[in-house]
Structures are given as structure tokens and as C-alpha cells.
Scaffold this motif. Structure first.
Motif, PDB file in Angstrom:
ATOM      1  N   ALA A  12       0.893  -1.266   0.183  1.00  0.00           N
ATOM      2  CA  ALA A  12       0.121  -0.073  -0.205  1.00  0.00           C
ATOM      3  C   ALA A  12       0.925   1.184  -0.070  1.00  0.00           C
ATOM      4  CB  ALA A  12      -0.901  -0.025   1.252  1.00  0.00           C
ATOM      5  N   VAL A  13       1.034   1.836  -1.277  1.00  0.00           N
ATOM      6  CA  VAL A  13       2.091   2.836  -1.387  1.00  0.00           C
ATOM      7  C   VAL A  13       1.358   4.329  -1.230  1.00  0.00           C
ATOM      8  CG1 VAL A  13       3.811   3.945  -2.845  1.00  0.00           C
ATOM      9  CG2 VAL A  13       3.113   1.376  -2.941  1.00  0.00           C
ATOM     10  N   GLY A  14       2.210   4.991  -0.534  1.00  0.00           N
ATOM     11  CA  GLY A  14       1.542   6.387  -0.140  1.00  0.00           C
ATOM     12  C   GLY A  14       0.149   6.499   0.287  1.00  0.00           C
ATOM     13  N   LYS A  15      -0.746   7.517  -0.045  1.00  0.00           N
ATOM     14  CA  LYS A  15      -1.889   7.584   0.264  1.00  0.00           C
ATOM     15  C   LYS A  15      -3.034   7.009  -0.257  1.00  0.00           C
ATOM     16  CE  LYS A  15      -1.136  12.477   1.656  1.00  0.00           C
ATOM     17  NZ  LYS A  15      -1.391  13.768   1.741  1.00  0.00           N
ATOM     18  N   GLN A  16      -3.068   6.546  -1.681  1.00  0.00           N
ATOM     19  CA  GLN A  16      -4.220   6.036  -2.182  1.00  0.00           C
ATOM     20  C   GLN A  16      -3.846   4.698  -3.038  1.00  0.00           C
ATOM     21  OE1 GLN A  16      -5.762  10.387  -2.403  1.00  0.00           O
ATOM     22  NE2 GLN A  16      -6.381   9.041  -4.084  1.00  0.00           N
ATOM     23  N   THR A  17      -2.430   4.540  -3.188  1.00  0.00           N
ATOM     24  CA  THR A  17      -2.078   3.540  -4.348  1.00  0.00           C
ATOM     25  C   THR A  17      -1.864   1.832  -3.522  1.00  0.00           C
ATOM     26  OG1 THR A  17      -1.150   5.189  -5.482  1.00  0.00           O
ATOM     27  CG2 THR A  17      -0.340   3.158  -6.082  1.00  0.00           C
ATOM     28  N   ILE A  18      -1.926   1.129  -4.552  1.00  0.00           N
ATOM     29  CA  ILE A  18      -1.721  -0.090  -4.145  1.00  0.00           C
ATOM     30  C   ILE A  18      -0.759  -0.676  -5.268  1.00  0.00           C
ATOM     31  CG2 ILE A  18      -2.195  -2.803  -3.823  1.00  0.00           C
ATOM     32  CD1 ILE A  18      -4.977  -1.805  -2.742  1.00  0.00           C
ATOM     33  N   ARG A  19       0.403  -1.497  -5.080  1.00  0.00           N
ATOM     34  CA  ARG A  19       1.378  -1.942  -6.084  1.00  0.00           C
ATOM     35  C   ARG A  19       1.323  -3.520  -5.742  1.00  0.00           C
ATOM     36  NH1 ARG A  19       6.365   0.364  -4.761  1.00  0.00           N
ATOM     37  NH2 ARG A  19       6.162   1.918  -6.454  1.00  0.00           N
ATOM     38  N   PHE A  20       1.037  -4.038  -6.953  1.00  0.00           N
ATOM     39  CA  PHE A  20       0.974  -5.560  -6.632  1.00  0.00           C
ATOM     40  C   PHE A  20       2.475  -6.448  -7.109  1.00  0.00           C
ATOM     41  CE2 PHE A  20      -2.786  -4.214  -8.890  1.00  0.00           C
ATOM     42  CZ  PHE A  20      -3.782  -4.540  -7.715  1.00  0.00           C
ATOM     43  N   ALA A  21       2.504  -7.265  -6.040  1.00  0.00           N
ATOM     44  CA  ALA A  21       3.690  -8.117  -6.246  1.00  0.00           C
ATOM     45  C   ALA A  21       3.898  -8.983  -7.440  1.00  0.00           C
ATOM     46  CB  ALA A  21       3.655  -8.983  -4.927  1.00  0.00           C
ATOM     47  N   CYS A  22       2.589  -9.569  -7.695  1.00  0.00           N
ATOM     48  CA  CYS A  22       2.545 -10.383  -8.703  1.00  0.00           C
ATOM     49  C   CYS A  22       1.409  -9.771  -9.735  1.00  0.00           C
ATOM     50  CB  CYS A  22       2.194 -11.772  -8.612  1.00  0.00           C
ATOM     51  SG  CYS A  22       3.526 -12.886  -7.903  1.00  0.00           S
ATOM     52  N   PRO A  23       1.754  -8.626 -10.378  1.00  0.00           N
ATOM     53  CA  PRO A  23       0.806  -8.022 -11.105  1.00  0.00           C
ATOM     54  C   PRO A  23      -0.290  -8.743 -12.072  1.00  0.00           C
ATOM     55  CG  PRO A  23       2.915  -6.894 -11.552  1.00  0.00           C
ATOM     56  CD  PRO A  23       3.082  -8.374 -10.882  1.00  0.00           C
ATOM     57  N   PRO A  24      -1.671  -8.813 -11.819  1.00  0.00           N
ATOM     58  CA  PRO A  24      -2.474  -9.511 -12.670  1.00  0.00           C
ATOM     59  C   PRO A  24      -2.402  -9.289 -14.014  1.00  0.00           C
ATOM     60  CG  PRO A  24      -3.382  -8.517 -10.506  1.00  0.00           C
ATOM     61  CD  PRO A  24      -2.156  -7.892 -10.731  1.00  0.00           C
ATOM     62  N   ALA A  25      -2.576 -10.166 -14.823  1.00  0.00           N
ATOM     63  CA  ALA A  25      -2.729  -9.992 -16.390  1.00  0.00           C
ATOM     64  C   ALA A  25      -4.197  -9.881 -16.767  1.00  0.00           C
ATOM     65  CB  ALA A  25      -1.831 -11.388 -16.940  1.00  0.00           C
ATOM     66  N   ILE A  26      -4.250  -9.160 -17.974  1.00  0.00           N
ATOM     67  CA  ILE A  26      -5.285  -8.945 -18.748  1.00  0.00           C
ATOM     68  C   ILE A  26      -5.238 -10.185 -19.662  1.00  0.00           C
ATOM     69  CG2 ILE A  26      -6.920  -7.344 -20.138  1.00  0.00           C
ATOM     70  CD1 ILE A  26      -5.622  -4.986 -18.693  1.00  0.00           C
ATOM     71  N   LEU A  27      -5.948 -11.249 -19.495  1.00  0.00           N
ATOM     72  CA  LEU A  27      -5.679 -12.202 -20.471  1.00  0.00           C
ATOM     73  C   LEU A  27      -6.437 -12.309 -21.753  1.00  0.00           C
ATOM     74  CD1 LEU A  27      -4.301 -14.968 -20.016  1.00  0.00           C
ATOM     75  CD2 LEU A  27      -6.562 -16.068 -19.101  1.00  0.00           C
ATOM     76  N   SER A  28      -7.571 -11.604 -21.865  1.00  0.00           N
ATOM     77  CA  SER A  28      -8.385 -11.274 -23.121  1.00  0.00           C
ATOM     78  C   SER A  28      -9.155 -10.206 -22.848  1.00  0.00           C
ATOM     79  CB  SER A  28      -9.076 -12.406 -23.291  1.00  0.00           C
ATOM     80  OG  SER A  28     -10.249 -12.380 -22.362  1.00  0.00           O
ATOM     81  N   ARG A  29      -9.745  -9.536 -23.947  1.00  0.00           N
ATOM     82  CA  ARG A  29     -10.417  -8.064 -23.869  1.00  0.00           C
ATOM     83  C   ARG A  29     -11.467  -8.190 -25.045  1.00  0.00           C
ATOM     84  NH1 ARG A  29      -7.656  -5.562 -28.097  1.00  0.00           N
ATOM     85  NH2 ARG A  29      -5.445  -6.425 -28.352  1.00  0.00           N
ATOM     86  N   ALA A  30     -12.451  -7.371 -25.117  1.00  0.00           N
ATOM     87  CA  ALA A  30     -13.530  -7.565 -26.272  1.00  0.00           C
ATOM     88  C   ALA A  30     -14.154  -6.304 -26.153  1.00  0.00           C
ATOM     89  CB  ALA A  30     -14.707  -8.578 -26.026  1.00  0.00           C
ATOM     90  N   SER A  31     -14.281  -5.632 -27.381  1.00  0.00           N
ATOM     91  CA  SER A  31     -15.014  -4.422 -27.609  1.00  0.00           C
ATOM     92  C   SER A  31     -15.984  -4.491 -28.562  1.00  0.00           C
ATOM     93  CB  SER A  31     -13.900  -3.204 -28.215  1.00  0.00           C
ATOM     94  OG  SER A  31     -13.165  -3.770 -29.128  1.00  0.00           O
ATOM     95  N   ILE A  32     -17.303  -4.092 -27.977  1.00  0.00           N
ATOM     96  CA  ILE A  32     -18.637  -4.092 -29.024  1.00  0.00           C
ATOM     97  C   ILE A  32     -18.794  -2.917 -29.183  1.00  0.00           C
ATOM     98  CG2 ILE A  32     -20.583  -5.288 -29.635  1.00  0.00           C
ATOM     99  CD1 ILE A  32     -18.591  -7.071 -29.177  1.00  0.00           C
ATOM    100  N   VAL A  33     -19.194  -2.203 -30.444  1.00  0.00           N
ATOM    101  CA  VAL A  33     -19.543  -0.741 -30.611  1.00  0.00           C
ATOM    102  C   VAL A  33     -20.615  -0.594 -31.524  1.00  0.00           C
ATOM    103  CG1 VAL A  33     -17.174  -0.016 -29.995  1.00  0.00           C
ATOM    104  CG2 VAL A  33     -17.879  -0.149 -32.435  1.00  0.00           C
ATOM    105  N   GLY A  34     -21.219   0.552 -31.658  1.00  0.00           N
ATOM    106  CA  GLY A  34     -22.221   0.949 -32.645  1.00  0.00           C
ATOM    107  C   GLY A  34     -21.636   1.638 -33.783  1.00  0.00           C
ATOM    108  N   ASP A  35     -22.667   1.893 -34.691  1.00  0.00           N
ATOM    109  CA  ASP A  35     -22.267   2.326 -35.869  1.00  0.00           C
ATOM    110  C   ASP A  35     -21.324   3.716 -35.940  1.00  0.00           C
ATOM    111  OD1 ASP A  35     -22.587   2.137 -38.865  1.00  0.00           O
ATOM    112  OD2 ASP A  35     -23.508   3.941 -38.856  1.00  0.00           O
ATOM    113  N   MET A  36     -21.839   4.570 -35.070  1.00  0.00           N
ATOM    114  CA  MET A  36     -21.033   6.101 -35.089  1.00  0.00           C
ATOM    115  C   MET A  36     -19.618   5.837 -34.603  1.00  0.00           C
ATOM    116  SD  MET A  36     -21.609   9.272 -34.952  1.00  0.00           S
ATOM    117  CE  MET A  36     -21.201  11.020 -34.169  1.00  0.00           C
TER     118      MET A  36
END
Length: 351
Positions: A12-36
Motif C-alpha cells: 500500500a504505497v503513499g496515500k491511495q495506491t496499491i502496488r501488486f507483487a505479482c501483477p494480474p494479467a489482462i488475459l483477454s479483452r473485447a470491444s463491441i460498438v455501434g455504427d457511429m
């Protein structure tokens, strides 16, 4: 590293931050959008572009739920992780009582935490997802947010049929949903090929007394400046530490205010700054005035463009700061101010 050693390494770093020992991974991502959004400069980065504003449903609200469903299903499919191995969903939207998320997620039968941080919800969801998997409470969780132009205008402003004139400070709510599968890592399985969430800085509610719901950038910029300043202070880094410092939907007006506020506090982020609301539309061709906004704005830009830049090693490290204006039709009609909130997430390509 045993659990006790890992807990000691987490900070728990400083006033408002958490630094992770083993940083989690973003294993996948998806984006669905409209016509505009599909006509904008980021079109090639989105997973699906839907020309029907109702997404094949009977209303804008049901269409938003369908967007959410598609985004989560796409993220799960791309990850190769079985649905049964996903422990939680962290999700939310702009509609009353989170009905976009409720009806979009109910059939997955995955335990859910419903979140509301207005347009900062993507940062809130990713922060809580990262904390959860890093703490060992789950191996895989989903973070998802959404917004819909028609539904948001109907709820917060004027019916589209009214055809009111929009001031130049106004933004255009993005029709889109972004979903992310966040997974735990360990020293034995570091998942270095995936973008990693290395720290999170949780924002505070900041109220500068703005009451103009057609100038959301001015409402949110003070909160963005506050959390960016605190993140830089907590981590003891300069803006140049990041390839990009990316706000969610301040638009052109709010971005100018943000840069000035941070300069007043001895941080100049102009070279690194990028705003999802500014880059998602081509303002000359699409005339969205100050830019894009909504929960979906930051989420689909992250899922589509930003993570692509990290995965391809174009960028090494970004500070992702979704921004939210905390109002409702009740508070606005009663003359209340419009406070802001923002959450900062550091995402890195780790060699």
C-alpha cells in the motif's frame, strides 16, 4: 514465494495506491460498438461494429444489455477459459439501477458485483478485479462496462426526438461495451505475454461546484487531476515514466482544464496526455463537439486500441484514468452540483 512472502511484497504505497507483487494479467479483452464508433478512427481495433442502434432488440436499453452480453461472451471465448472457472464479474453502466448490466449478465450465472462510478466505472472494475485475483480470492474475473447514446440521452438530457441544440462543450455518449478477463499470476507463471496491471490508485470525490450537465469535462477534470497527482506522488515518478497518461472522457474542454490544473501543481503531462473521448471520434467528420463520453468510451478504447499498443510493444507503460461525473436526474433537477471521480490503473508490457 509463499503466501506470507507475497503479502509482504504487496505494497500500500503513499496515500491511495496499491502496488501488486505479482501483477494480474489482462488475459483477454473485447470491444463491441455501434455504427457511429465504427465510422471513427479506431474502427479497425474493435471486435464488433453493430449498425443497428438497438442491437437487434426492441429498445436502446435492451440493446445495451445485448452489447454487454456480447462483450463478456467474446472475452471469455478469446481467453480459452471455461465459464465455470470465472469466479466473479465486476460490472456497471449508466442506466438506473444498472439495468444494462443486469439483463446483459444474468444468463451467465457468474457471481456479480454491480458497480457505479459513472464513466469511471471501467477503472473501478479493473481495480477491484486486480485486487481480487492478486489477493487469491479468485483466479479469473471479468470486468465490464457499457453505455449507449440513445439510453443516456433519454435518461440524463432530452429525448432525441426533441432535437435540441448541443453546446460546443458537450460530448457524445459512446455506444459500446468493453470487457476484460483479469487473471492471477505467480512467479512460476508470470504470463509476460499479456499486459499486466502493476498498480491502482483509487480516486476521491472532487467537487468544484460545476452545475452544467452539458460540460462534463469541467465537472470531471478536477477529479482526474487529483488522482493523477496522487498516483505520481505515491509512486514517486514523473509523467515521463509513462508512454501515455490516458483519461477516459474529458473531451477537448476538460483536457485543457486537466493540463492546467496539474501544471499548477508542478506536473506537466501535455506530452503524454491522451483522452479516449478525443480520439474515438473524428471531430471534423463526425462533429461530436468536445468528443466522446460514457462508460463505454474508455472501456472500448482500452479494449480495442490501448491494449493493442501494449501487446505489440509500441508502448511499455500507460496510466489509464477513466473519469466520471456523479450526477442523477434527481440531483441535477434539485440544483445540486456535479462532483467528479476518477481512478488510475497502471498497465504495463513486462519483458
Amino acid at each position: 514465494m509463499n503466501q506470507n512472502e507475497q503479502e509482504k511484497t504487496n505494497q500500500a504505497v503513499g496515500k491511495q495506491t496499491i502496488r501488486f507483487a505479482c501483477p494480474p494479467a489482462i488475459l483477454s479483452r473485447a470491444s463491441i460498438v455501434g455504427d457511429m464508433e465504427g465510422q471513427g478512427p479506431l474502427a479497425s481495433y474493435f471486435d464488433q461494429i453493430e449498425p443497428d442502434p438497438a442491437f437487434g432488440m426492441d429498445s436502446w436499453e435492451e440493446g445495451e444489455s445485448e452489447m454487454v452480453r456480447r462483450a463478456v461472451q467474446t472475452a471469455i471465448t478469446k481467453s480459452g477459459i471455461a465459464k465455470e472457472n470465472i469466479r466473479y464479474i465486476f460490472g456497471g453502466d449508466l442506466l438506473g439501477q444498472l439495468i444494462g448490466s443486469t439483463f446483459g449478465l444474468k444468463d451467465f450465472q457468474i457471481p456479480i458485483f454491480g458497480l457505479y462510478g459513472a464513466c469511471s466505472t471501467c477503472g473501478e472494475a479493473l481495480s477491484l478485479a486486480a485486487m481480487t485475483v492478486n489477493a487469491g480470492y479468485a483466479s479469473h474475473v471479468i470486468a465490464v462496462t457499457s453505455s449507449h447514446f440513445g439510453g443516456a440521452e433519454k435518461q440524463f438530457r432530452f429525448p432525441l426526438e426533441y432535437g435540441n441544440q448541443r453546446p460546443l462543450s458537450s460530448t457524445w455518449t459512446v455506444t459500446g461495451s468493453g470487457a476484460f478477463l483479469v487473471s492471477a499470476t505467480s512467479p512460476d507463471q508470470p504470463m509476460k505475454e499479456y499486459p499486466r496491471i502493476t498498480s491502482v490508485t483509487t480516486g476521491k470525490i472532487v467537487d468544484y461546484g460545476v452545475r452544467d450537465n452539458m460540460n462534463m469535462g469541467a465537472c470531471m477534470a478536477p477529479a482526474a487531476a487529483d488522482v493523477i497527482y496522487q498516483c505520481l506522488e505515491d509512486l514517486a515518478v514523473k509523467p515521463s515514466h509513462f508512454d501515455k497518461i490516458i483519461t477516459g472522457d474529458l473531451g477537448k474542454v476538460g483536457s485543457e482544464i486537466l493540463i492546467k490544473l496539474l501544471r499548477d501543481n508542478d506536473y506537466d503531462i501535455e506530452k503524454q496526455h491522451m483522452d479516449c473521448g478525443v480520439c474515438i471520434f473524428d471531430n471534423e467528420e463526425q462533429d461530436t463537439h468536445s468528443g466522446g463520453s460514457g462508460c463505454g468510451c474508455a472501456a472500448v478504447t482500452l479494449a480495442g486500441y490501448i491494449l493493442h499498443q501494449l501487446e505489440s510493444n509500441e508502448w511499455k507503460r500507460v496510466l489509464f484514468v477513466p473519469t466520471g461525473a456523479l450526477l442523477s436526474t434527481v440531483s441535477f433537477n434539485e440544483g445540486q452540483t456535479i462532483p467528479g471521480v476518477a481512478h488510475a490503473v497502471v498497465i504495463e508490457h513486462i519483458e
